[in-house]
Scaffold this motif. Sequence first.
Motif, PDB file in Angstrom:
ATOM      1  N   PRO B  28     -23.081  12.985 -31.812  1.00 37.85           N
ATOM      2  CA  PRO B  28     -22.886  12.306 -30.527  1.00 37.85           C
ATOM      3  C   PRO B  28     -24.145  11.530 -30.160  1.00 37.85           C
ATOM      4  CG  PRO B  28     -23.042  14.671 -30.233  1.00 37.85           C
ATOM      5  CD  PRO B  28     -22.953  14.441 -31.691  1.00 37.85           C
ATOM      6  N   ARG B  29     -23.929  10.307 -29.647  1.00 33.29           N
ATOM      7  CA  ARG B  29     -25.062   9.432 -29.378  1.00 33.29           C
ATOM      8  C   ARG B  29     -25.651   9.716 -27.991  1.00 33.29           C
ATOM      9  NH1 ARG B  29     -23.394   7.827 -33.513  1.00 33.29           N
ATOM     10  NH2 ARG B  29     -21.322   8.280 -32.778  1.00 33.29           N
ATOM     11  N   GLU B  30     -26.751  10.463 -28.006  1.00 29.62           N
ATOM     12  CA  GLU B  30     -27.494  10.662 -26.764  1.00 29.62           C
ATOM     13  C   GLU B  30     -28.942  10.307 -27.048  1.00 29.62           C
ATOM     14  OE1 GLU B  30     -27.671  15.458 -27.582  1.00 29.62           O
ATOM     15  OE2 GLU B  30     -26.459  14.660 -25.964  1.00 29.62           O
ATOM     16  N   VAL B  32     -30.195   7.395 -26.825  1.00 32.37           N
ATOM     17  CA  VAL B  32     -30.256   6.108 -27.509  1.00 32.37           C
ATOM     18  C   VAL B  32     -30.517   5.032 -26.457  1.00 32.37           C
ATOM     19  CG1 VAL B  32     -28.852   6.740 -29.475  1.00 32.37           C
ATOM     20  CG2 VAL B  32     -27.762   5.908 -27.430  1.00 32.37           C
ATOM     21  N   THR B  33     -30.393   3.789 -26.893  1.00 35.00           N
ATOM     22  CA  THR B  33     -30.738   2.654 -26.044  1.00 35.00           C
ATOM     23  C   THR B  33     -30.158   2.761 -24.633  1.00 35.00           C
ATOM     24  OG1 THR B  33     -30.316   1.490 -28.080  1.00 35.00           O
ATOM     25  CG2 THR B  33     -30.973   0.173 -26.185  1.00 35.00           C
ATOM     26  N   GLN B  35     -28.658   1.237 -21.480  1.00 36.83           N
ATOM     27  CA  GLN B  35     -27.955  -0.020 -21.197  1.00 36.83           C
ATOM     28  C   GLN B  35     -28.446  -0.539 -19.855  1.00 36.83           C
ATOM     29  OE1 GLN B  35     -25.550  -1.449 -23.493  1.00 36.83           O
ATOM     30  NE2 GLN B  35     -26.859  -0.063 -24.634  1.00 36.83           N
ATOM     31  N   PRO B  37     -29.040  -3.033 -17.347  1.00 32.75           N
ATOM     32  CA  PRO B  37     -28.548  -3.400 -15.999  1.00 32.75           C
ATOM     33  C   PRO B  37     -27.485  -2.440 -15.491  1.00 32.75           C
ATOM     34  CG  PRO B  37     -28.470  -5.259 -17.498  1.00 32.75           C
ATOM     35  CD  PRO B  37     -28.672  -4.053 -18.324  1.00 32.75           C
ATOM     36  N   ASP B  38     -26.747  -1.791 -16.414  1.00 31.27           N
ATOM     37  CA  ASP B  38     -25.692  -0.878 -15.986  1.00 31.27           C
ATOM     38  C   ASP B  38     -26.244   0.489 -15.611  1.00 31.27           C
ATOM     39  OD1 ASP B  38     -24.026  -2.933 -16.638  1.00 31.27           O
ATOM     40  OD2 ASP B  38     -23.610  -2.190 -18.651  1.00 31.27           O
TER      41      ASP B  38
END
Lengths: 415, 307
Positions: B28-30, B32-33, B35, B37-38
């Motif tokens: 699972p991708r945690e 990471v980049t 995002q 502005p969100d």
Amino acid sequence: MIQSLANWILSFDILAGLGNPIAWGLSLFIVSALIFVFVAVNAIVLVYIERKVSAFMQVRLGPMRVGKFGSLQTVADALKLLQKEDIIPRSADKILFLIGPWVILVASVVTFAAIPFSDTLLAADMSIGLFYVVSISSIVVLGIVMAGWASNNKWSLYGAMRSAAQIISYEIPVGITLIAVVAVVGSLNLQTIVQAQGGTGNLFYWIPLPLPNWFIFHSPFLFLAAFIYLIGATAEINRTPFDIPESESELVAGFMTEFSGLRWALFFLSEYANATLVAFLVAIIFLGGWQSPFSNYAGAQIGFSILTLLAVMWTLFVKAKTQRLSFYPLGLSLMITIAAWLFPGFAIWLASPGLFWMLIKVGSVIFLLMWFRWTFPRLRVDQLMYVSWKVILPISLFNLMGVAVWMWLTGEIHF
Amino acid sequence: MSYFSNITNAVGTLIEGMKVTMGYFVRPREHVTLQYPDEVWPIPTRNIGVGELDAYNTIRSKLVVDIDDCIGCKACERACPVNCIHIDTYKGGPDEDLGTTSNGTKIKLLTASFIIDMSECMFCDLCTPPCPEDCITMTPDYQFISNDNLKMDVTPEQRWRDRNLLIYQFSKVSETERQQRKAQAEAIAKAKAEALALKKAEALKAAEDKAALAAAEEAVTAKLDPTSAETVSASESVSTDINSTGSEVKVDIPIASVTLAETPVPAAEPVANTPEPETPVAPGDDISTPDSSENLEDPTTKESENG
């Protein structure tokens, strides 16, 4: 398919006056357009999937901004490429420079004419389909050399020469591997090759494990041949462990260096068309093409039950590895299994051959190619030649002999 | 037999590598980049020592003034060590109601312009304690960005416009009204100064006259000169004239609307000590000097000649 489409066109009262030649030409145009649209859309989808797969394998997120999860990113990229300026270097050989990308694109798109998408979806039912595909896809090297020479750039020429050497070297083991398969079927017709893989049989003829009659399970030699073919084909389409013609760290972009805009997009299109073609060939020759892995509906039910058990094991494995529960594979296979047991119609559909199974197999092979690309480091030029001439070629020759001996042992051929 | 051990070694290591990448693929991708502005990093919560822990008491970032509550006392302007606050206040008219603050204080001075130059601010928070109305605050807004298109089309030549975009102006009145009030205040000041000058001149003249009179008295003790009396009356009439014009200048301007403009004013007040804008360097200017480009072209032509 073209004649049946023409007959279908002529069956309408309004269009009946067209006459057979015009209807035939019209359906030829429609089929060609469909194939080209398939190749173009396929490239757009595959570029997105490749970017996502590479990102996931490198602990990144990949494109995220355009559309939901970046799903429209490649569409935006394609639109950008179409609008870009088409630069032709001053000292380039203009005619070859203009023709090169189109030669590559045509060579890679035309091969799809002989590919059987399903038992009825087939543009041209050729008796020498496999030979046609292999020979036409070799024309790509001509376009690459054209592009590299016409660019009048040392990087481009290096890339083109490397590409030519590489493709010619790997043609031989790939050809010999395919001859082994042809020896089993006794036909070069791709449709016949797929039809020969129907039904269920034992693994490697003697091991009592009921598996579909695909050639990858035919004998240990063909099992090895599948991987030999995959390696050789990866080299032929210049994908990453063998991407020395366009190695970014050495040759800028190889033969693509001087190209921009639409012409560069054509290279990209043909690259992904070639990858898809290789995936189709692997699926057709070794994985049974459009044949279903299940011979009847009971087989589909039992097969998906086993798949669900495997998914449970996978979930437990992921849980042990990452302390996280991910139910996606388990949920999907469980849903299909329950549906297959509840609705016999669905199970029968699963057991019947069709485009669905073809695309599943092609997708898996393409994922395997992507997995290769984002795992393996690039080979050096001398290593590339070593692998081709000293490793793969002897193994493929040994395979050919082994298949012949195997068929004599199993009684498929008699001397 | 290094040939076969080579092959088995290669296959084994390739499978090992594929295991590694597949492990990352299913993970699972945690972490990471982000995002950006969100989603943004959470603002660290801590007490900076002033009052209770609330929205304005976390980190010191963008300086904002609640212009409704400003009484124009200029305490913050005086407290600022880097002089990044510039306040412009004007007296209201005699019957003008300037309202009250949220604390109930009656506002006596109109804050026509309250400029905060965030490009000079050093976030020391020394301006907030002196404020008697607690209307100047440091907010936790650390992103000096906007969706304003004005920021988007900044060419390299206009790079110093970005600095002007960091100057925030708050105002109770519109810019035209501020100019009017400024002109009016200047006129009043000018009139006052003129009146003062005239008074001085008059006083001087009177003193001279007095001196002359005294001299005349000294010279002619018994006789009364009528001319000196005439001059005195004339000067009196002039002074009354000036007074009347002074009252005429004081025009009552009804305050139509109280504008609350928290807009950055591009080049509204050109800051005196703006550094010289650097001359924009075009990309590749220093790389491709004419000599090097010739060198790059030479080999290809030579090759083609040789070939």
